[in-house]
Design an enzyme around this catalytic site. Structure first.
Site, PDB file in Angstrom:
ATOM      1  N   LYS A  89       1.710  -9.525  -0.487  1.00 20.17           N
ATOM      2  CA  LYS A  89       1.608  -8.578  -1.601  1.00 20.17           C
ATOM      3  C   LYS A  89       2.720  -7.537  -1.434  1.00 20.17           C
ATOM      4  O   LYS A  89       2.796  -6.867  -0.407  1.00 20.17           O
ATOM      5  CB  LYS A  89       0.232  -7.909  -1.587  1.00 20.17           C
ATOM      6  CG  LYS A  89       0.058  -6.740  -2.567  1.00 20.17           C
ATOM      7  CD  LYS A  89      -0.099  -7.238  -3.989  1.00 20.17           C
ATOM      8  CE  LYS A  89      -0.232  -6.088  -4.976  1.00 20.17           C
ATOM      9  NZ  LYS A  89      -1.456  -5.285  -4.780  1.00 20.17           N
ATOM     10  N   CYS A 122       0.833  -1.202   0.000  1.00 15.65           N
ATOM     11  CA  CYS A 122       0.000   0.000   0.000  1.00 15.65           C
ATOM     12  C   CYS A 122       0.873   1.259   0.000  1.00 15.65           C
ATOM     13  O   CYS A 122       1.712   1.440   0.885  1.00 15.65           O
ATOM     14  CB  CYS A 122      -0.921   0.005   1.219  1.00 15.65           C
ATOM     15  SG  CYS A 122      -1.965   1.482   1.310  1.00 15.65           S
ATOM     16  N   GLY A 149      -6.441  -5.275 -10.539  1.00  9.41           N
ATOM     17  CA  GLY A 149      -7.074  -4.401  -9.567  1.00  9.41           C
ATOM     18  C   GLY A 149      -7.921  -3.351 -10.243  1.00  9.41           C
ATOM     19  O   GLY A 149      -9.088  -3.573 -10.588  1.00  9.41           O
ATOM     20  N   ARG A 150      -7.309  -2.176 -10.498  1.00  6.59           N
ATOM     21  CA  ARG A 150      -8.047  -1.089 -11.124  1.00  6.59           C
ATOM     22  C   ARG A 150      -8.567  -1.474 -12.506  1.00  6.59           C
ATOM     23  O   ARG A 150      -9.620  -0.999 -12.938  1.00  6.59           O
ATOM     24  CB  ARG A 150      -7.145   0.141 -11.230  1.00  6.59           C
ATOM     25  CG  ARG A 150      -6.744   0.728  -9.874  1.00  6.59           C
ATOM     26  CD  ARG A 150      -5.689   1.806 -10.042  1.00  6.59           C
ATOM     27  NE  ARG A 150      -4.512   1.277 -10.708  1.00  6.59           N
ATOM     28  CZ  ARG A 150      -3.732   1.969 -11.546  1.00  6.59           C
ATOM     29  NH1 ARG A 150      -4.015   3.228 -11.803  1.00  6.59           N
ATOM     30  NH2 ARG A 150      -2.671   1.413 -12.105  1.00  6.59           N
ATOM     31  N   ASN A 152       1.237  -8.186 -11.107  1.00  4.36           N
ATOM     32  CA  ASN A 152       0.209  -7.190 -10.865  1.00  4.36           C
ATOM     33  C   ASN A 152       0.706  -5.824 -11.330  1.00  4.36           C
ATOM     34  O   ASN A 152       1.894  -5.542 -11.281  1.00  4.36           O
ATOM     35  CB  ASN A 152      -0.125  -7.152  -9.364  1.00  4.36           C
ATOM     36  CG  ASN A 152      -1.049  -6.021  -8.976  1.00  4.36           C
ATOM     37  OD1 ASN A 152      -0.703  -5.187  -8.148  1.00  4.36           O
ATOM     38  ND2 ASN A 152      -2.232  -5.962  -9.554  1.00  4.36           N
ATOM     39  N   GLY A 153      -0.236  -4.998 -11.799  1.00 11.99           N
ATOM     40  CA  GLY A 153       0.090  -3.629 -12.185  1.00 11.99           C
ATOM     41  C   GLY A 153      -0.167  -3.340 -13.645  1.00 11.99           C
ATOM     42  O   GLY A 153       0.407  -3.985 -14.527  1.00 11.99           O
TER      43      GLY A 153
END
Length: 310
Positions: A131, A91, A215-216, A191-192
């Site tokens: 993560k 985060c 995610g987004r 991820n990303g």
């Protein structure tokens, strides 16, 4: 994804198909045990076998820097019904990092090891994952942080292919995930910046990972996982998700929240989701110009089905 992936969103996105599992927003752990009601509030699926209504498994995510408190709360979470735990070391939020949580822990591989090890000892029969990002300011400790999590007992890693300093600015450095993948002996999930089917192909090619976390990108295109799954099974590339399909998810989202939240909050959350959609969809961007000015749920829902320019 704090404040975005609540139980309603998880239910809607998993219902579109294509997902192997979903992860909750993080449960913030400070220095003491949390009451069970906190875990049930953030993850109501615990009461139904830690799965969404369509049966998609839900993993509960913890965030904190105190190994003892993390271990105790891991035990409570499993006692509440959690079947898998993820620890958030990624985060980038300033408020989280100021208090030693999230990506700030990437400054110290030993702290990552201590936290993961404490949680794994506390719940030895429960899968624990981590993560991470590639680092805090830079990538100098990327390999050490990943190795520390694995040595602590993490069964797999999810790697966001940017540092905390890079935030969400493109590009995502998927090739760095490949370097880390050769350095540890557990599965890695890339991820990303996976917004499209083409991004998925490129992320897999550059990272060498079999699996990805979206995610987004899944908020931007709620059918992206289903489209990826269809391609995996058939080799066929489905058409881009149409506005009507996106609008249907937004409408269901609003209806799912209407009985529990004030209208002002519901409208704000719809606009927040729509703002993500507009980044990679021309029609969503056109509609956002008008929809962002509306203040009432009924007006907003009517506009979802109306013409792009009123």
């Amino acid at each position: 994804m704090e404040g975005v992936i609540d139980v309603t969103t998880r239910r809607l996105l998993s219902a579109q198909g294509g997902l192997d599992w979903v992860v909750t927003e993080f449960v913030r752990v400070v220095d003491q045990p949390l009451p069970p009601r906190v875990f049930h509030r953030l993850c109501p699926e615990l009461a139904q076998g830690a799965a969404t209504a369509d049966g998609t498994p839900v993993q509960l995510q913890l965030l904190g820097s105190d190994p003892t408190a993390m271990a105790e709360n891991a035990r409570i979470a499993v006692g509440c019904g959690a079947t898998a735990l993820d620890i958030n070391f990624g985060c980038p939020a300033k408020t989280v990092n100021r208090h030693g949580g999230g990506a700030s822990m990437l400054k110290s591989p030993s702290d990552i090891h201590a936290t993961v090890a404490a949680v794994c000892r506390a719940v030895p029969d429960t899968p624990v994952s981590a993560k991470l990002r590639l680092g805090f300011e830079d990538r100098q400790l990327a390999l050490q942080c990943a190795a520390a999590a694995v040595q602590g007992g993490a069964r797999w890693l999810t790697l966001h292919a940017r540092t905390r300093k890079e935030g969400y600015r493109p590009p995502a450095h998927w090739e760095w995930i490949a370097r880390i993948r050769h350095h540890v002996n557990v599965p890695i999930v890339a991820n990303g910046d996976i917004w499209t089917l083409e991004d998925y192909w490129q992320a897999r090619a550059l990272s060498g990972c079999r699996n990805v976390m979206i995610g987004r990108g899944l908020l931007s295109d709620p059918l992206l996982a289903a489209r990826i799954r269809h391609w995996q099974r058939t080799g066929e590339q489905l058409p881009t998700t149409q506005w009507a399909e996106r609008a249907a998810v937004l409408r269901a989202f609003a209806e799912g929240l209407a009985d529990d939240l004030p209208e002002k909050v519901v409208v704000s959350l719809i606009k927040q989701w729509l703002s993500l959609m507009r980044q990679h969809d021309t029609e969503a961007a056109e509609r956002f110009v008008h929809l962002r000015t509306l203040r009432h749920t009924d007006d907003l829902l009517d506009a979802l089905d109306g013409p792009a320019t009123p």
